[in-house]
Each structure stands twice: as structure tokens, then as C-alpha cells.
Scaffold this active site. Structure first.
Site, short mmCIF file in Angstrom:
data_model
loop_
_atom_site.label_atom_id
_atom_site.label_comp_id
_atom_site.label_asym_id
_atom_site.label_seq_id
_atom_site.Cartn_x
_atom_site.Cartn_y
_atom_site.Cartn_z
N CYS A 47 0.91 -1.12 0.03
CA CYS A 47 0.06 0.12 0.14
C CYS A 47 0.88 1.28 -0.10
O CYS A 47 1.63 1.31 0.97
CB CYS A 47 -0.79 -0.09 1.46
N CYS A 50 0.21 3.14 3.75
CA CYS A 50 0.75 2.38 5.07
C CYS A 50 1.58 1.15 4.82
O CYS A 50 2.07 0.87 5.81
CB CYS A 50 -0.49 1.83 5.70
N CYS A 96 -7.45 -1.09 1.20
CA CYS A 96 -6.57 -1.60 2.03
C CYS A 96 -7.15 -1.69 3.43
O CYS A 96 -7.69 -0.62 3.88
CB CYS A 96 -5.32 -0.66 2.16
N CYS A 99 -5.60 0.79 6.31
CA CYS A 99 -5.49 2.25 6.34
C CYS A 99 -6.89 2.82 5.61
O CYS A 99 -7.16 3.86 5.68
CB CYS A 99 -4.31 2.91 5.74
N CYS A 119 -8.60 -5.47 -10.23
CA CYS A 119 -8.16 -4.49 -10.88
C CYS A 119 -7.64 -3.17 -10.09
O CYS A 119 -8.28 -2.62 -9.73
CB CYS A 119 -9.28 -4.13 -11.83
FE FE Z 1 -3.09 0.70 3.69
#
Ligand code: FE
Length: 132
Positions: A47, A50, A96, A99, A119
Site C-alpha cells: 500500500c 501504509c 486496504c 488504512c 483491477c
Molecule cells: Fe494501506
């Protein structure tokens, strides 16, 4: 200043405008413009906000869509799916789990064995090449 506002200004200074718009405002990068569409290196996609591990090169495939596509997340718990009714469509948003950053959408037209196509916007990812 609230924690959320502090986080926002931190992210704003750390991310590009596109990375911020995609992850915080559900924007979508234009197809074939993202830096990881054609990336075939072995490694882990984290990510951008985070650093949580989200996807592996092992599950990446060429979907022809113009966005990085995966048939499985690295660990199911690290991503979260949410029903998305925006833009007059019914889609499943992928975020995610740590976060809440917007990552992309998942569709049921992927390859076996999962039949899924995650995607994902390159702008929401940070690729870490593996050592070997
Ligand atoms: Fe994240």
C-alpha cells in the site's frame, strides 16, 4: 487538529497528486498510464499509504485492461471489499484493510483457479522487488 486531518496533510505532502486522488478520493488512473501495468519483476506490492503487503507478483497477470491485475490478494485479510454503487454501476471496491486506501475494484472475470480479477491502480501501490 484531528488525527484524520493530520494524516491527510502528511499523505498530501508524501504522495503525488494522483496517488492522493486515487487512494483518498476513489479516483481511477487512466488505463495504460500506471507504472506497474507491464511490470513483470518478482516482488511484493505494498500500500502506498501504509506499506501493508497487498499483492504478489506470483498472482499478477496480463488482463489486457490497462491496469495491474491480480487473481488473488497476497493475504485475504489485507484487503477489504465493499459494494460500490457509484457512477451508476454496481461494482465491488477493493480497499486496504489497514488504512482504508482505495485500491481499485474486483471483477468476476479473472482466470482460474479464483475466477477473480483484482483491477488495481498503480498509483495505490509501491512495488518492492524481491532479492533473489
Ligand atoms: Fe494501506
Amino acid at each position: 487538529m484531528s488525527n484524520k486531518a493530520t494524516e491527510d496533510s502528511d499523505l498530501k505532502s508524501r504522495l503525488t497528486e494522483e496517488q492522493f486522488e486515487v487512494t483518498q478520493s476513489q479516483a481511477t488512473e487512466r488505463p495504460y498510464t500506471g507504472k506497474y501495468v507491464d511490470n513483470k519483476d518478482d516482488g511484493t506490492y505494498r500500500c502506498i499509504c501504509c506499506n501493508s503487503e497487498l499483492f504478489s507478483s506470483e498472482h499478477k497477470y496480463d488482463s489486457g485492461s490497462g491496469w495491474p491485475s491480480f487473481w488473488l490478494p497476497l493475504a485475504g485479510d489485507n484487503v477489504r471489499t465493499i459494494k460500490d454503487m457509484s457512477l451508476g454501476m454496481v461494482r465491488t471496491e477493493v480497499t486496504c484493510n489497514r488504512c482504508g486506501a482505495h485500491l481499485g475494484h474486483v471483477f468476476e472475470d479473472g482466470p482460474q483457479p479464483s475466477g477473480l480479477r483484482y483491477c488495481i491502480n498503480s498509483a495505490s501501490l509501491d512495488f518492492e522487488k524481491s532479492d533473489n
